[in-house]
Design a protein around this motif. Structure first.
Motif, PDB file in Angstrom:
ATOM      1  N   LEU A 152       0.824  -1.213   0.000  1.00 21.56           N
ATOM      2  CA  LEU A 152       0.000   0.000   0.000  1.00 21.56           C
ATOM      3  C   LEU A 152       0.858   1.262   0.000  1.00 21.56           C
ATOM      4  N   THR A 153       1.919   1.282   0.820  1.00 23.36           N
ATOM      5  CA  THR A 153       2.782   2.467   0.825  1.00 23.36           C
ATOM      6  C   THR A 153       3.499   2.625  -0.523  1.00 23.36           C
ATOM      7  N   ALA A 154       3.839   1.496  -1.150  1.00 25.72           N
ATOM      8  CA  ALA A 154       4.477   1.582  -2.466  1.00 25.72           C
ATOM      9  C   ALA A 154       3.513   2.150  -3.503  1.00 25.72           C
ATOM     10  N   VAL A 155       2.237   1.783  -3.422  1.00 29.43           N
ATOM     11  CA  VAL A 155       1.237   2.320  -4.359  1.00 29.43           C
ATOM     12  C   VAL A 155       1.164   3.836  -4.239  1.00 29.43           C
ATOM     13  N   VAL A 156       1.091   4.324  -2.992  1.00 31.48           N
ATOM     14  CA  VAL A 156       0.938   5.766  -2.769  1.00 31.48           C
ATOM     15  C   VAL A 156       2.181   6.525  -3.234  1.00 31.48           C
ATOM     16  N   VAL A 157       3.356   6.066  -2.814  1.00 26.09           N
ATOM     17  CA  VAL A 157       4.596   6.778  -3.152  1.00 26.09           C
ATOM     18  C   VAL A 157       4.862   6.725  -4.662  1.00 26.09           C
ATOM     19  N   ALA A 158       4.655   5.555  -5.271  1.00 23.55           N
ATOM     20  CA  ALA A 158       4.889   5.428  -6.716  1.00 23.55           C
ATOM     21  C   ALA A 158       3.907   6.291  -7.509  1.00 23.55           C
ATOM     22  N   ALA A 159       2.652   6.365  -7.063  1.00 21.20           N
ATOM     23  CA  ALA A 159       1.662   7.191  -7.760  1.00 21.20           C
ATOM     24  C   ALA A 159       2.032   8.669  -7.670  1.00 21.20           C
ATOM     25  N   VAL A 160       2.466   9.119  -6.489  1.00 23.27           N
ATOM     26  CA  VAL A 160       2.872  10.519  -6.333  1.00 23.27           C
ATOM     27  C   VAL A 160       4.073  10.829  -7.236  1.00 23.27           C
ATOM     28  N   GLY A 161       5.045   9.914  -7.273  1.00 24.42           N
ATOM     29  CA  GLY A 161       6.210  10.124  -8.121  1.00 24.42           C
ATOM     30  C   GLY A 161       5.862  10.141  -9.599  1.00 24.42           C
ATOM     31  N   ALA A 162       4.967   9.228 -10.021  1.00 13.23           N
ATOM     32  CA  ALA A 162       4.580   9.174 -11.432  1.00 13.23           C
ATOM     33  C   ALA A 162       3.833  10.439 -11.857  1.00 13.23           C
ATOM     34  N   VAL A 163       2.950  10.937 -10.988  1.00 12.39           N
ATOM     35  CA  VAL A 163       2.219  12.173 -11.309  1.00 12.39           C
ATOM     36  C   VAL A 163       3.178  13.352 -11.386  1.00 12.39           C
ATOM     37  N   ALA A 164       4.147  13.409 -10.480  1.00 12.30           N
ATOM     38  CA  ALA A 164       5.129  14.497 -10.491  1.00 12.30           C
ATOM     39  C   ALA A 164       5.908  14.500 -11.805  1.00 12.30           C
ATOM     40  N   ARG A 217      -6.108  16.912 -28.074  1.00 11.44           N
ATOM     41  CA  ARG A 217      -6.545  18.044 -27.258  1.00 11.44           C
ATOM     42  C   ARG A 217      -7.529  18.913 -28.036  1.00 11.44           C
ATOM     43  N   VAL A 218      -7.234  19.165 -29.308  1.00 16.12           N
ATOM     44  CA  VAL A 218      -8.138  19.967 -30.149  1.00 16.12           C
ATOM     45  C   VAL A 218      -9.477  19.260 -30.341  1.00 16.12           C
ATOM     46  N   SER A 219      -9.453  17.935 -30.366  1.00 11.16           N
ATOM     47  CA  SER A 219     -10.684  17.161 -30.563  1.00 11.16           C
ATOM     48  C   SER A 219     -11.537  17.065 -29.300  1.00 11.16           C
ATOM     49  N   GLY A 220     -11.076  17.657 -28.202  1.00  9.65           N
ATOM     50  CA  GLY A 220     -11.876  17.674 -26.981  1.00  9.65           C
ATOM     51  C   GLY A 220     -11.566  16.557 -26.002  1.00  9.65           C
ATOM     52  N   VAL A 221     -10.511  15.797 -26.256  1.00  7.31           N
ATOM     53  CA  VAL A 221     -10.131  14.727 -25.332  1.00  7.31           C
ATOM     54  C   VAL A 221      -9.445  15.346 -24.111  1.00  7.31           C
ATOM     55  N   PRO A 222      -9.835  14.966 -22.897  1.00  6.03           N
ATOM     56  CA  PRO A 222      -9.188  15.521 -21.684  1.00  6.03           C
ATOM     57  C   PRO A 222      -7.774  14.969 -21.522  1.00  6.03           C
ATOM     58  N   VAL A 223      -6.841  15.562 -22.250  1.00  6.26           N
ATOM     59  CA  VAL A 223      -5.489  15.019 -22.350  1.00  6.26           C
ATOM     60  C   VAL A 223      -4.783  14.986 -20.996  1.00  6.26           C
ATOM     61  N   ARG A 224      -4.840  16.115 -20.269  1.00  3.77           N
ATOM     62  CA  ARG A 224      -4.085  16.165 -19.005  1.00  3.77           C
ATOM     63  C   ARG A 224      -4.612  15.141 -18.007  1.00  3.77           C
ATOM     64  N   VAL A 225      -5.929  15.036 -17.897  1.00  2.00           N
ATOM     65  CA  VAL A 225      -6.511  14.077 -16.947  1.00  2.00           C
ATOM     66  C   VAL A 225      -6.115  12.648 -17.318  1.00  2.00           C
ATOM     67  N   LEU A 226      -6.187  12.331 -18.620  1.00  4.73           N
ATOM     68  CA  LEU A 226      -5.841  10.977 -19.052  1.00  4.73           C
ATOM     69  C   LEU A 226      -4.348  10.694 -18.882  1.00  4.73           C
ATOM     70  N   ASN A 227      -3.503  11.699 -19.126  1.00  4.61           N
ATOM     71  CA  ASN A 227      -2.068  11.508 -18.924  1.00  4.61           C
ATOM     72  C   ASN A 227      -1.742  11.203 -17.467  1.00  4.61           C
ATOM     73  N   ILE A 228      -2.379  11.962 -16.565  1.00  2.98           N
ATOM     74  CA  ILE A 228      -2.142  11.712 -15.136  1.00  2.98           C
ATOM     75  C   ILE A 228      -2.695  10.347 -14.731  1.00  2.98           C
ATOM     76  N   ALA A 229      -3.883  10.006 -15.253  1.00  4.66           N
ATOM     77  CA  ALA A 229      -4.464   8.696 -14.931  1.00  4.66           C
ATOM     78  C   ALA A 229      -3.585   7.562 -15.459  1.00  4.66           C
ATOM     79  N   LEU A 230      -2.995   7.768 -16.650  1.00  5.54           N
ATOM     80  CA  LEU A 230      -2.105   6.746 -17.211  1.00  5.54           C
ATOM     81  C   LEU A 230      -0.836   6.611 -16.366  1.00  5.54           C
ATOM     82  N   ALA A 231      -0.324   7.727 -15.872  1.00  6.51           N
ATOM     83  CA  ALA A 231       0.857   7.676 -15.000  1.00  6.51           C
ATOM     84  C   ALA A 231       0.545   6.933 -13.703  1.00  6.51           C
ATOM     85  N   VAL A 232      -0.627   7.204 -13.132  1.00 13.15           N
ATOM     86  CA  VAL A 232      -1.024   6.498 -11.900  1.00 13.15           C
ATOM     87  C   VAL A 232      -1.213   5.009 -12.185  1.00 13.15           C
ATOM     88  N   SER A 233      -1.778   4.678 -13.345  1.00 17.19           N
ATOM     89  CA  SER A 233      -1.957   3.264 -13.707  1.00 17.19           C
ATOM     90  C   SER A 233      -0.614   2.555 -13.830  1.00 17.19           C
TER      91      SER A 233
END
Length: 286
Positions: A62-74, A164-180
Motif C-alpha cells: 500500500l505504501t508503495a502504491v501511494v509513493v509510486a503514484a505521487v512520483g509518477a504524477v510528479a 486536445r483539439v478534438s476535446g479529449v481531456p489530455v491532461r486528466v488521461l495523462n495523469i491517470a495513465l501515470a497512476v496506472s
C-alpha cells in the motif's frame, strides 16, 4: 500436479496471471509514446514506498502504491509543463528512488535484507493472501482503465495536440495513465521485483509488434504472451530455485529474440517469393 499442493505456489501463479495481464496493458501505451523506461523509474520510486512500509509497520504494497503514484504524477506534470526534459525527470526517479529506499530501509528496525531482496527481484514465497487481494483489486482497476478508455488513450499516445483539439481531456488521461503505471509496478513487484518490472511492461509488447498488425491485435497478443511467460517463469523458478523475476525476464527476452529472428526470416522469404513471381507476370497492354 504436485506444484499446486503448495499454497504459496498457487498464490504465486495467480499473481503471475494478474501481472501478465496488467503489465502489457499499460506498457503498450508507454511503448507507443516512446517512454519505455518510465516503468523502470517508477519501480525505483516504489522501492522508497516499500522501505516506508517497513519503517512505519504498515503494508509495503500500500505504501508503495501511494509513493509510486505521487512520483509518477510528479514526472508527468514536469514533462507536460516543460519544466525539465524527460530524461532529467527519469534520472530524478532513478537516483531519488534508490537513495530514499536504501536510507529508509536502514532506519527500519527489524527489517532484513532478505525481505528487501524479495521486493527488488521478486520472490514466490513472499506473496501473502492479503497481498493477493490488493493485487487483484488494483489489477482489475488498471485493466478497466486501459481497456475501457482505449480509444482516448490511443489518441493521446499518437497525437497529443490533435487529441486536445478534438476535446479529449489530455491532461486528466495523462495523469491517470501515470497512476496506472505506478499501480502496475506495485502489483508486479511481488512477482518480478521493482527493478525488473519494467521488462514485463515492455518486452511482451515489443515481441507482439513483430508479428501482430494493428493496435488491438498487438495489445491482445502481448497480454497472452505475457501471461504465458509469467506462468512459465514462475514454475521454472520453483524447480530451479532461482528468483522468479530473473527467470521471467530472461524467458521474455529469449522469446523476443526468437520471434524477432523468425519474423525477419519470414519477411525475407516473402520478399524472395514475390521477386521470383515477377517474371511470370504478363506485360501490361500498351
Amino acid at each position: 500436479m504436485s506444484i499446486l499442493h503448495y499454497g504459496f505456489m498457487v498464490r504465486a501463479l495467480i499473481a503471475a496471471v494478474l501481472v501478465g495481464l496488467t503489465a502489457p496493458a499499460v506498457g503498450i501505451y508507454l511503448v507507443q509514446r516512446r517512454m519505455s523506461l518510465v516503468g523502470d523509474g517508477i519501480g525505483h520510486i516504489a522501492l522508497t514506498g516499500v522501505a516506508l512500509g517497513f519503517l512505519t509497520g504498515t503494508s509495503p504494497v500500500l505504501t508503495a502504491v501511494v509513493v509510486a503514484a505521487v512520483g509518477a504524477v510528479a514526472v508527468e506534470l514536469i514533462r507536460s509543463r516543460g519544466g525539465a526534459s524527460g530524461d532529467v525527470a527519469l534520472a530524478m526517479l532513478f537516483y531519488g528512488g534508490i537513495a530514499g529506499g536504501v536510507l529508509l530501509i536502514s532506519l527500519a528496525a527489524g527489517s532484513s535484507n532478505v525481505n528487501l531482496l524479495g521486493y527488488l527481484f521478486g520472490s514466490l514465497l513472499t506473496t501473502a493472501p492479503s497481498d493477493l487481494l490488493v493485487m487483484g483489486i488494483l489489477g482489475a482497476v488498471v485493466l478497466a482503465f486501459t481497456i475501457g478508455l482505449r480509444p482516448w488513450l490511443f489518441a493521446i499516445c499518437h497525437d497529443e495536440e490533435f487529441a486536445r483539439v478534438s476535446g479529449v481531456p489530455v491532461r486528466v488521461l495523462n495523469i491517470a495513465l501515470a497512476v496506472s503505471a505506478a499501480v502496475t509496478v506495485t502489483v508486479a513487484m511481488r512477482v518480478v521485483g521493482v527493478l525488473l518490472v519494467s521488462a514485463l511492461m515492455v518486452v511482451p509488447v515489443a515481441t507482439a509488434q513483430q508479428v501482430a498488425r494493428g493496435f488491438v491485435a498487438t495489445m491482445a497478443g502481448a497480454m497472452a504472451l505475457s501471461v504465458t511467460i509469467a506462468l512459465t517463469g514462475a514454475v521454472g523458478s520453483f524447480y530451479l530455485d532461482v528468483p522468479s523475476g530473473a527467470s521471467i525476464v530472461v524467458l521474455a527476452v529469449l522469446v523476443f529474440v526468437v520471434v524477432t529472428v523468425m519474423a525477419a526470416l519470414g519477411r525475407r522469404l516473402a520478399r524472395r517469393s514475390a521477386v521470383s513471381r515477377e517474371p511470370d507476370r504478363e506485360p501490361a497492354p500498351v
